[in-house]
Design a protein around this motif. Structure first.
Motif, PDB file in Angstrom:
ATOM      1  N   LEU A   6     -14.392  -0.150 -19.164  1.00  0.00           N
ATOM      2  CA  LEU A   6     -13.136   0.375 -18.636  1.00  0.00           C
ATOM      3  C   LEU A   6     -12.255  -0.735 -18.065  1.00  0.00           C
ATOM      4  O   LEU A   6     -12.723  -1.614 -17.362  1.00  0.00           O
ATOM      5  CB  LEU A   6     -13.411   1.403 -17.542  1.00  0.00           C
ATOM      6  CG  LEU A   6     -14.201   2.631 -17.961  1.00  0.00           C
ATOM      7  CD1 LEU A   6     -14.543   3.478 -16.740  1.00  0.00           C
ATOM      8  CD2 LEU A   6     -13.441   3.439 -18.973  1.00  0.00           C
ATOM      9  N   ARG A   7     -10.968  -0.632 -18.363  1.00  0.00           N
ATOM     10  CA  ARG A   7      -9.978  -1.537 -17.779  1.00  0.00           C
ATOM     11  C   ARG A   7      -9.455  -0.879 -16.506  1.00  0.00           C
ATOM     12  O   ARG A   7      -8.855   0.189 -16.558  1.00  0.00           O
ATOM     13  CB  ARG A   7      -8.837  -1.790 -18.762  1.00  0.00           C
ATOM     14  CG  ARG A   7      -9.281  -2.581 -19.983  1.00  0.00           C
ATOM     15  CD  ARG A   7      -8.157  -2.789 -20.986  1.00  0.00           C
ATOM     16  NE  ARG A   7      -7.023  -3.467 -20.386  1.00  0.00           N
ATOM     17  CZ  ARG A   7      -5.801  -2.919 -20.249  1.00  0.00           C
ATOM     18  NH1 ARG A   7      -5.545  -1.710 -20.696  1.00  0.00           N
ATOM     19  NH2 ARG A   7      -4.819  -3.604 -19.696  1.00  0.00           N
ATOM     20  N   ILE A   8      -9.676  -1.536 -15.382  1.00  0.00           N
ATOM     21  CA  ILE A   8      -9.325  -0.968 -14.079  1.00  0.00           C
ATOM     22  C   ILE A   8      -8.225  -1.804 -13.427  1.00  0.00           C
ATOM     23  O   ILE A   8      -8.319  -3.032 -13.364  1.00  0.00           O
ATOM     24  CB  ILE A   8     -10.552  -0.919 -13.150  1.00  0.00           C
ATOM     25  CG1 ILE A   8     -11.622   0.001 -13.747  1.00  0.00           C
ATOM     26  CG2 ILE A   8     -10.153  -0.459 -11.749  1.00  0.00           C
ATOM     27  CD1 ILE A   8     -12.925   0.013 -12.971  1.00  0.00           C
ATOM     28  N   LEU A   9      -7.203  -1.112 -12.940  1.00  0.00           N
ATOM     29  CA  LEU A   9      -6.186  -1.742 -12.101  1.00  0.00           C
ATOM     30  C   LEU A   9      -6.495  -1.323 -10.673  1.00  0.00           C
ATOM     31  O   LEU A   9      -6.451  -0.137 -10.341  1.00  0.00           O
ATOM     32  CB  LEU A   9      -4.780  -1.298 -12.496  1.00  0.00           C
ATOM     33  CG  LEU A   9      -3.644  -1.804 -11.606  1.00  0.00           C
ATOM     34  CD1 LEU A   9      -3.613  -3.333 -11.541  1.00  0.00           C
ATOM     35  CD2 LEU A   9      -2.311  -1.260 -12.076  1.00  0.00           C
ATOM     36  N   LEU A  10      -6.833  -2.287  -9.848  1.00  0.00           N
ATOM     37  CA  LEU A  10      -7.172  -2.055  -8.452  1.00  0.00           C
ATOM     38  C   LEU A  10      -5.988  -2.437  -7.582  1.00  0.00           C
ATOM     39  O   LEU A  10      -5.496  -3.563  -7.652  1.00  0.00           O
ATOM     40  CB  LEU A  10      -8.399  -2.901  -8.071  1.00  0.00           C
ATOM     41  CG  LEU A  10      -8.774  -2.947  -6.599  1.00  0.00           C
ATOM     42  CD1 LEU A  10      -9.139  -1.560  -6.079  1.00  0.00           C
ATOM     43  CD2 LEU A  10      -9.912  -3.937  -6.387  1.00  0.00           C
ATOM     44  N   VAL A  11      -5.521  -1.491  -6.768  1.00  0.00           N
ATOM     45  CA  VAL A  11      -4.377  -1.740  -5.892  1.00  0.00           C
ATOM     46  C   VAL A  11      -4.823  -1.534  -4.446  1.00  0.00           C
ATOM     47  O   VAL A  11      -5.167  -0.415  -4.047  1.00  0.00           O
ATOM     48  CB  VAL A  11      -3.187  -0.805  -6.221  1.00  0.00           C
ATOM     49  CG1 VAL A  11      -1.966  -1.210  -5.395  1.00  0.00           C
ATOM     50  CG2 VAL A  11      -2.871  -0.823  -7.702  1.00  0.00           C
ATOM     51  N   GLU A  12      -4.812  -2.616  -3.686  1.00  0.00           N
ATOM     52  CA  GLU A  12      -5.259  -2.605  -2.288  1.00  0.00           C
ATOM     53  C   GLU A  12      -4.458  -3.639  -1.527  1.00  0.00           C
ATOM     54  O   GLU A  12      -4.395  -4.799  -1.940  1.00  0.00           O
ATOM     55  CB  GLU A  12      -6.759  -2.929  -2.237  1.00  0.00           C
ATOM     56  CG  GLU A  12      -7.324  -3.181  -0.865  1.00  0.00           C
ATOM     57  CD  GLU A  12      -7.204  -2.011   0.089  1.00  0.00           C
ATOM     58  OE1 GLU A  12      -6.475  -2.167   1.099  1.00  0.00           O
ATOM     59  OE2 GLU A  12      -7.804  -0.959  -0.150  1.00  0.00           O
ATOM     60  N   ASP A  13      -3.825  -3.222  -0.424  1.00  0.00           N
ATOM     61  CA  ASP A  13      -2.935  -4.126   0.305  1.00  0.00           C
ATOM     62  C   ASP A  13      -3.627  -5.032   1.315  1.00  0.00           C
ATOM     63  O   ASP A  13      -3.042  -6.017   1.743  1.00  0.00           O
ATOM     64  CB  ASP A  13      -1.815  -3.340   0.992  1.00  0.00           C
ATOM     65  CG  ASP A  13      -2.331  -2.372   2.030  1.00  0.00           C
ATOM     66  OD1 ASP A  13      -3.289  -1.627   1.738  1.00  0.00           O
ATOM     67  OD2 ASP A  13      -1.763  -2.331   3.131  1.00  0.00           O
ATOM     68  N   GLU A  37      -1.659  -6.269  -4.948  1.00  0.00           N
ATOM     69  CA  GLU A  37      -1.646  -6.122  -3.495  1.00  0.00           C
ATOM     70  C   GLU A  37      -0.702  -5.038  -2.997  1.00  0.00           C
ATOM     71  O   GLU A  37      -0.697  -4.731  -1.813  1.00  0.00           O
ATOM     72  CB  GLU A  37      -1.285  -7.453  -2.845  1.00  0.00           C
ATOM     73  CG  GLU A  37      -2.328  -8.523  -3.099  1.00  0.00           C
ATOM     74  CD  GLU A  37      -1.942  -9.871  -2.506  1.00  0.00           C
ATOM     75  OE1 GLU A  37      -0.838  -9.991  -1.929  1.00  0.00           O
ATOM     76  OE2 GLU A  37      -2.749 -10.794  -2.628  1.00  0.00           O
ATOM     77  N   ASN A  38       0.120  -4.489  -3.884  1.00  0.00           N
ATOM     78  CA  ASN A  38       1.034  -3.427  -3.476  1.00  0.00           C
ATOM     79  C   ASN A  38       1.503  -2.670  -4.722  1.00  0.00           C
ATOM     80  O   ASN A  38       1.192  -3.063  -5.852  1.00  0.00           O
ATOM     81  CB  ASN A  38       2.218  -3.997  -2.684  1.00  0.00           C
ATOM     82  CG  ASN A  38       2.949  -5.086  -3.450  1.00  0.00           C
ATOM     83  OD1 ASN A  38       3.333  -4.915  -4.602  1.00  0.00           O
ATOM     84  ND2 ASN A  38       3.147  -6.221  -2.788  1.00  0.00           N
ATOM     85  N   ALA A  39       2.254  -1.614  -4.506  1.00  0.00           N
ATOM     86  CA  ALA A  39       2.708  -0.776  -5.623  1.00  0.00           C
ATOM     87  C   ALA A  39       3.665  -1.525  -6.544  1.00  0.00           C
ATOM     88  O   ALA A  39       3.575  -1.396  -7.768  1.00  0.00           O
ATOM     89  CB  ALA A  39       3.367   0.495  -5.081  1.00  0.00           C
ATOM     90  N   ALA A  40       4.575  -2.308  -5.976  1.00  0.00           N
ATOM     91  CA  ALA A  40       5.536  -3.046  -6.807  1.00  0.00           C
ATOM     92  C   ALA A  40       4.816  -4.006  -7.745  1.00  0.00           C
ATOM     93  O   ALA A  40       5.141  -4.087  -8.943  1.00  0.00           O
ATOM     94  CB  ALA A  40       6.528  -3.798  -5.926  1.00  0.00           C
ATOM     95  N   GLN A  41       3.850  -4.725  -7.229  1.00  0.00           N
ATOM     96  CA  GLN A  41       3.084  -5.655  -8.060  1.00  0.00           C
ATOM     97  C   GLN A  41       2.292  -4.882  -9.121  1.00  0.00           C
ATOM     98  O   GLN A  41       2.208  -5.310 -10.268  1.00  0.00           O
ATOM     99  CB  GLN A  41       2.149  -6.490  -7.191  1.00  0.00           C
ATOM    100  CG  GLN A  41       1.439  -7.587  -7.947  1.00  0.00           C
ATOM    101  CD  GLN A  41       0.536  -8.417  -7.044  1.00  0.00           C
ATOM    102  OE1 GLN A  41      -0.057  -7.904  -6.093  1.00  0.00           O
ATOM    103  NE2 GLN A  41       0.439  -9.702  -7.339  1.00  0.00           N
ATOM    104  N   ASP A  64       4.330  -0.105   0.504  1.00  0.00           N
ATOM    105  CA  ASP A  64       5.608   0.153  -0.158  1.00  0.00           C
ATOM    106  C   ASP A  64       5.703   1.503  -0.855  1.00  0.00           C
ATOM    107  O   ASP A  64       6.797   1.927  -1.220  1.00  0.00           O
ATOM    108  CB  ASP A  64       5.945  -0.969  -1.142  1.00  0.00           C
ATOM    109  CG  ASP A  64       4.837  -1.267  -2.144  1.00  0.00           C
ATOM    110  OD1 ASP A  64       3.703  -0.799  -1.955  1.00  0.00           O
ATOM    111  OD2 ASP A  64       5.114  -1.993  -3.112  1.00  0.00           O
ATOM    112  N   LEU A  65       4.591   2.211  -1.020  1.00  0.00           N
ATOM    113  CA  LEU A  65       4.612   3.501  -1.712  1.00  0.00           C
ATOM    114  C   LEU A  65       3.252   4.168  -1.524  1.00  0.00           C
ATOM    115  O   LEU A  65       2.225   3.498  -1.668  1.00  0.00           O
ATOM    116  CB  LEU A  65       4.869   3.257  -3.204  1.00  0.00           C
ATOM    117  CG  LEU A  65       5.207   4.419  -4.106  1.00  0.00           C
ATOM    118  CD1 LEU A  65       6.604   4.963  -3.769  1.00  0.00           C
ATOM    119  CD2 LEU A  65       5.195   3.966  -5.567  1.00  0.00           C
TER     120      LEU A  65
END
Length: 131
Positions: A6-13, A37-41, A64-65
């Protein structure tokens, strides 16, 4: 140890949480990780990706979101196949977010408390749509 394609995008600030979660995911057998590190990125990375991510694993409380809003954007733009919320929120609040996701027809598999538990993560992703 099993490996998961699985390709995972991990978003954690929080930088430490981001590193710790990446380490845990790799130790669980998930090697195809992209971190934001954030929603925009995260949106920028999803835009650049050649194919949709299998799972968006994101913190609910981003600066940011809100995570659920990021899931909606990613889903509507077909950047992700499924999503899981990470949070330290109380279970009742997380359950309410899951109900909101269902009403909005979002591909939310569920939510996990921090720190990640391997068995709970594997249980959430073992659905026909993600494996």
């Amino acid at each position: 140890m099993p490996r998961y394609p699985l390709r995972i995008l991990l978003v954690e600030d929080h930088p430490f949480q981001l590193l710790a979660t990446q380490y845990l995911l790799r130790s669980f057998g998930f090697e195809h990780l992209t971190a934001a590190e954030n929603a925009a990125q995260a949106i920028h990375l999803m835009t650049l990706a050649e194919t949709p991510f299998d799972i968006l694993l994101c913190d609910q409380c981003l600066p940011d979101l809100p995570g659920l809003e990021l899931i909606e954007i990613a889903s509507r733009r077909r950047f992700v196949t499924a999503a899981i919320l990470l949070s330290g929120l109380a279970p009742v609040e997380l359950s309410a977010l899951k109900k909101q996701a269902m009403k909005r027809d979002l591909p939310l598999l569920g939510y996990l408390s921090k720190p990640l538990n391997k068995d709970e993560l594997i249980q959430l992703i073992q659905t026909p749509s993600t494996l």
